[in-house]
Design an enzyme around this catalytic site. Structure first.
Site, PDB file in Angstrom:
ATOM      1  CE  LYS A 152       1.300   8.433  13.515  1.00 39.75           C
ATOM      2  NZ  LYS A 152       0.821   9.027  14.770  1.00 39.75           N
ATOM      3  CD  GLN A 208       0.567  12.384  15.958  1.00 31.54           C
ATOM      4  OE1 GLN A 208       0.092  11.412  15.384  1.00 31.54           O
ATOM      5  NE2 GLN A 208       1.784  12.361  16.466  1.00 31.54           N
ATOM      6  CG  ASP A 243      -1.920   5.676  18.961  1.00 29.92           C
ATOM      7  OD1 ASP A 243      -0.935   5.294  18.303  1.00 29.92           O
ATOM      8  OD2 ASP A 243      -2.338   6.847  18.963  1.00 29.92           O
TER       9      ASP A 243
HETATM   10  N1  GUN Z   1       2.946  11.311  19.331  1.00 31.56           N
HETATM   11  C1  GUN Z   1       4.171  10.763  19.359  1.00 31.56           C
HETATM   12  N2  GUN Z   1       4.077   9.418  19.211  1.00 31.56           N
HETATM   13  C2  GUN Z   1       2.761   9.141  19.098  1.00 31.56           C
HETATM   14  C3  GUN Z   1       2.027   7.932  18.924  1.00 31.56           C
HETATM   15  O1  GUN Z   1       2.564   6.828  18.851  1.00 31.56           O
HETATM   16  N3  GUN Z   1       0.683   8.072  18.842  1.00 31.56           N
HETATM   17  C4  GUN Z   1       0.062   9.260  18.929  1.00 31.56           C
HETATM   18  N4  GUN Z   1      -1.274   9.285  18.830  1.00 31.56           N
HETATM   19  N5  GUN Z   1       0.706  10.404  19.085  1.00 31.56           N
HETATM   20  C5  GUN Z   1       2.053  10.329  19.170  1.00 31.56           C
END
Ligand code: GUN
Length: 273
Positions: free
Chosen positions: A48, A92, A115
């Site tokens: 990211k 996350q 998200d």
């Molecule tokens: N963990 C696995 N996929 C995601 C996601 O799309 N967003 C977040 N914040 N954590 C994750």
């Protein structure tokens, strides 16, 4: 059979995001909170950050110890909600067991919830209002389908997996595009029967689940699963060789949904409210 090239389409999206960011007066700033040292989370967060750097989005990663208290994490989120120069907040997942994930998600300002996981954004999506942000993975999948002009309206879509991150928002987004949607999960009585009906099949399980040749002729098969098999190979939920005999479109692992998710998150992170 056409392979849906997530690498190519994601680059196209990232280029568009970069152009948008360049033209913005106020610059976006994404803050990612990572709790503990889950190895998969570390890889995701690094990817990211790389993507943010590529499109000119400022990003900050806040690392917290795995024994951090829920209160401390909630306080940090409140602080970031109030900060004018922070435009996006992402916590996350997964979080360690002492922390209630839903409390944490609910604490994020819906206007910074890149998200699309907060109750306000999920609620808006489900009643047909425009949320501030759509969840990254389903939004990335829709971008991929649209790029290849795969029709959604009136089609039978089958989703395997009912997570809040993928399965449920995917169902909602396909429903909003007028697909007929079936959500399957671990207790579904006859999965194979359901799979057979799918014009669009989305698998988001995390284990090899679609092995049969029974996917519908010319259907579109989207593989969200990504993990290492016993040989250390990156693989998905779908037995590519079997399914490619009948599918019309298939998203590979790696190089399908993964890069689209990142591009979609950057698309969200370039939105400022
Ligand atoms: N963990 C696995 N996929 C995601 C996601 O799309 N967003 C977040 N914040 N954590 C994750």
């Amino acid at each position: 059979m056409i392979v849906l090239d997530g690498n190519a389409v994601s680059q196209k999206v990232l280029n568009q995001v970069r152009e948008k960011v360049t033209a913005l007066d106020r610059k976006p700033h994404l803050v990612v909170i990572m709790v503990g040292d889950d190895p998969a989370s570390k890889v995701y967060v690094r990817n990211k950050q790389k993507a943010a750097w590529q499109v000119g989005i400022r990003s900050t990663v806040i690392e917290m110890e795995s024994d951090v208290s829920e209160m401390e994490l909630l306080d940090k989120i409140c602080e970031l909600n109030d900060k004018k120069d922070v435009t996006g907040i992402l916590v996350q997942l997964p979080l360690p067991p002492q922390i209630d994930k839903n409390k944490v998600i609910t604490a994020i300002s819906p206007l910074k919830d890149v998200d699309g996981f907060t109750p306000e954004n999920v609620g808006k999506l489900s009643i047909g209002l425009e949320p501030y942000f759509y969840p990254a993975t389903p939004q990335g999948i829709i971008m991929l389908l649209d790029e290849y002009n795969i029709p959604i309206e009136g089609k039978d879509a089958v989703i395997i997996g009912r997570s809040n991150i993928v399965g449920k928002p995917m169902a909602q987004m396909l429903l909003n595009r007028n697909a007929t949607v079936t959500i399957c999960h671990s207790r579904t009585a006859d999965l194979e029967d359901k799979i057979k009906t799918a014009d669009i099949l989305v698998s988001a399980v995390g284990k090899k689940i679609v092995r049969c040749k029974m996917v519908k002729n010319n259907s579109c098969v989207i593989d969200v699963g990504i993990y290492r098999d016993s040989n250390g190979q990156l693989t998905g939920d779908i037995d590519y060789d079997y399914v490619s005999e009948s599918a019309g479109f298939i998203s590979p692992v790696p190089g399908g949904v993964g890069p689209m998710t990142i591009a979609s998150l950057m698309y969200n992170s370039a939105k400022i409210y």
